[in-house]
Design a protein around this motif. Sequence first.
Motif, PDB file in Angstrom:
ATOM      1  N   ALA A 193       0.830  -1.198   0.000  1.00 60.22           N
ATOM      2  CA  ALA A 193       0.000   0.000   0.000  1.00 60.22           C
ATOM      3  C   ALA A 193       0.864   1.247   0.000  1.00 60.22           C
ATOM      4  O   ALA A 193       1.966   1.251   0.548  1.00 60.22           O
ATOM      5  CB  ALA A 193      -0.921   0.007   1.218  1.00 60.22           C
ATOM      6  N   ALA A 194       0.343   2.279  -0.631  1.00 59.79           N
ATOM      7  CA  ALA A 194       0.971   3.598  -0.614  1.00 59.79           C
ATOM      8  C   ALA A 194       0.342   4.413   0.508  1.00 59.79           C
ATOM      9  O   ALA A 194      -0.869   4.335   0.734  1.00 59.79           O
ATOM     10  CB  ALA A 194       0.750   4.298  -1.948  1.00 59.79           C
ATOM     11  N   VAL A 195       1.158   5.189   1.222  1.00 56.84           N
ATOM     12  CA  VAL A 195       0.645   6.102   2.230  1.00 56.84           C
ATOM     13  C   VAL A 195       0.299   7.407   1.529  1.00 56.84           C
ATOM     14  O   VAL A 195       1.164   8.062   0.958  1.00 56.84           O
ATOM     15  CB  VAL A 195       1.662   6.339   3.368  1.00 56.84           C
ATOM     16  N   VAL A 196      -0.987   7.760   1.556  1.00 58.72           N
ATOM     17  CA  VAL A 196      -1.498   8.943   0.868  1.00 58.72           C
ATOM     18  C   VAL A 196      -1.572  10.141   1.824  1.00 58.72           C
ATOM     19  O   VAL A 196      -1.283  11.266   1.440  1.00 58.72           O
ATOM     20  CB  VAL A 196      -2.884   8.648   0.257  1.00 58.72           C
ATOM     21  N   GLU A 197      -1.993   9.904   3.066  1.00 62.67           N
ATOM     22  CA  GLU A 197      -2.067  10.954   4.083  1.00 62.67           C
ATOM     23  C   GLU A 197      -1.382  10.459   5.346  1.00 62.67           C
ATOM     24  O   GLU A 197      -1.663   9.363   5.825  1.00 62.67           O
ATOM     25  CB  GLU A 197      -3.520  11.321   4.393  1.00 62.67           C
ATOM     26  N   SER A 198      -0.484  11.278   5.870  1.00 64.28           N
ATOM     27  CA  SER A 198       0.343  10.919   7.027  1.00 64.28           C
ATOM     28  C   SER A 198      -0.464  10.814   8.311  1.00 64.28           C
ATOM     29  O   SER A 198      -1.562  11.370   8.425  1.00 64.28           O
ATOM     30  CB  SER A 198       1.442  11.959   7.222  1.00 64.28           C
ATOM     31  N   GLY A 199       0.122  10.129   9.279  1.00 70.47           N
ATOM     32  CA  GLY A 199      -0.462   9.995  10.603  1.00 70.47           C
ATOM     33  C   GLY A 199       0.228   8.877  11.352  1.00 70.47           C
ATOM     34  O   GLY A 199       1.302   8.426  10.962  1.00 70.47           O
ATOM     35  N   THR A 200      -0.402   8.424  12.407  1.00 73.19           N
ATOM     36  CA  THR A 200       0.148   7.342  13.222  1.00 73.19           C
ATOM     37  C   THR A 200      -0.731   6.114  13.091  1.00 73.19           C
ATOM     38  O   THR A 200      -1.954   6.217  13.093  1.00 73.19           O
ATOM     39  CB  THR A 200       0.243   7.778  14.704  1.00 73.19           C
ATOM     40  N   ILE A 201      -0.083   4.960  12.973  1.00 75.02           N
ATOM     41  CA  ILE A 201      -0.786   3.670  12.968  1.00 75.02           C
ATOM     42  C   ILE A 201      -0.498   3.011  14.310  1.00 75.02           C
ATOM     43  O   ILE A 201       0.657   2.903  14.718  1.00 75.02           O
ATOM     44  CB  ILE A 201      -0.301   2.769  11.822  1.00 75.02           C
ATOM     45  N   ARG A 202      -1.574   2.570  14.967  1.00 70.30           N
ATOM     46  CA  ARG A 202      -1.456   1.965  16.295  1.00 70.30           C
ATOM     47  C   ARG A 202      -2.122   0.594  16.321  1.00 70.30           C
ATOM     48  O   ARG A 202      -3.111   0.369  15.622  1.00 70.30           O
ATOM     49  CB  ARG A 202      -2.155   2.840  17.329  1.00 70.30           C
ATOM     50  N   VAL A 203      -1.611  -0.282  17.153  1.00 68.86           N
ATOM     51  CA  VAL A 203      -2.275  -1.554  17.401  1.00 68.86           C
ATOM     52  C   VAL A 203      -3.684  -1.247  17.903  1.00 68.86           C
ATOM     53  O   VAL A 203      -3.874  -0.368  18.757  1.00 68.86           O
ATOM     54  CB  VAL A 203      -1.484  -2.401  18.432  1.00 68.86           C
ATOM     55  N   GLY A 204      -4.675  -1.935  17.326  1.00 73.60           N
ATOM     56  CA  GLY A 204      -6.071  -1.728  17.713  1.00 73.60           C
ATOM     57  C   GLY A 204      -6.820  -0.757  16.813  1.00 73.60           C
ATOM     58  O   GLY A 204      -8.049  -0.676  16.890  1.00 73.60           O
ATOM     59  N   ASP A 205      -6.107  -0.010  15.950  1.00 68.47           N
ATOM     60  CA  ASP A 205      -6.769   0.930  15.050  1.00 68.47           C
ATOM     61  C   ASP A 205      -7.755   0.214  14.142  1.00 68.47           C
ATOM     62  O   ASP A 205      -7.517  -0.922  13.729  1.00 68.47           O
ATOM     63  CB  ASP A 205      -5.748   1.659  14.156  1.00 68.47           C
ATOM     64  N   ARG A 206      -8.824   0.925  13.793  1.00 68.27           N
ATOM     65  CA  ARG A 206      -9.790   0.409  12.814  1.00 68.27           C
ATOM     66  C   ARG A 206      -9.217   0.543  11.421  1.00 68.27           C
ATOM     67  O   ARG A 206      -8.445   1.447  11.126  1.00 68.27           O
ATOM     68  CB  ARG A 206     -11.084   1.209  12.883  1.00 68.27           C
ATOM     69  N   ILE A 207      -9.662  -0.353  10.525  1.00 69.75           N
ATOM     70  CA  ILE A 207      -9.324  -0.303   9.114  1.00 69.75           C
ATOM     71  C   ILE A 207     -10.644  -0.215   8.366  1.00 69.75           C
ATOM     72  O   ILE A 207     -11.521  -1.050   8.575  1.00 69.75           O
ATOM     73  CB  ILE A 207      -8.521  -1.554   8.676  1.00 69.75           C
ATOM     74  N   GLU A 208     -10.772   0.801   7.487  1.00 66.66           N
ATOM     75  CA  GLU A 208     -12.029   0.991   6.769  1.00 66.66           C
ATOM     76  C   GLU A 208     -11.786   1.649   5.415  1.00 66.66           C
ATOM     77  O   GLU A 208     -10.888   2.466   5.281  1.00 66.66           O
ATOM     78  CB  GLU A 208     -13.003   1.818   7.599  1.00 66.66           C
ATOM     79  N   VAL A 209     -12.596   1.282   4.447  1.00 70.89           N
ATOM     80  CA  VAL A 209     -12.537   1.889   3.122  1.00 70.89           C
ATOM     81  C   VAL A 209     -13.074   3.315   3.240  1.00 70.89           C
ATOM     82  O   VAL A 209     -14.057   3.547   3.942  1.00 70.89           O
ATOM     83  CB  VAL A 209     -13.344   1.072   2.098  1.00 70.89           C
ATOM     84  N   VAL A 210     -12.424   4.262   2.553  1.00 72.65           N
ATOM     85  CA  VAL A 210     -12.894   5.669   2.588  1.00 72.65           C
ATOM     86  C   VAL A 210     -13.393   6.106   1.223  1.00 72.65           C
ATOM     87  O   VAL A 210     -13.088   5.531   0.216  1.00 72.65           O
ATOM     88  CB  VAL A 210     -11.800   6.629   3.081  1.00 72.65           C
TER      89      VAL A 210
END
Length: 157
Positions: A140-157
């Motif tokens: 995957a390409a990162v399009v918008e920066s931020g932090t990824i954390r264990v437990g984060d939700r994954i969803e189509v935008v």
Amino acid sequence: MDDGRVEAVCIAPEAGAEMQRVEATEAVAGRGLRGDRYFDDSGTWSNDPDVDDIPRHLTLFEAETLEILERDEGLDLSITDHRRNVTTRGVAVDHLLDERFRVGEVVCKGVRICEPCSYLQSRTEDGVLSALVHRGGLNAAVVESGTIRVGDRIEVV
């Protein structure tokens, strides 16, 4: 995919280094995961002329695949053995190909299905290569920066 989540986050500081589990990591648009080998183009597949135009900002892998490999193939791989950055649960990562999706606060785009390679098998055990055909994860390409954390939700935008 309403219950898709990040089960683990892993990075390796350089090609060939052991993957390290972390609770969170910064994802930088156009670059990848800070601290990971592909962030600075030092990963095994960085600058490969056959696939150079494919971003390797981060990779995703389904936790359910590890369970299937153990049950059906007798292969016992850990979360760090598959060498992908984000281990998911409740997400068919192949379905994210060509889609924009959010991992926590980070927006990504699925760019390429990851097929397993002989390098992965050389680091694990015989049979991994054939067992992971068509279920090796997603680049995957990162399009918008931020932090990824264990437990984060994954969803189509």
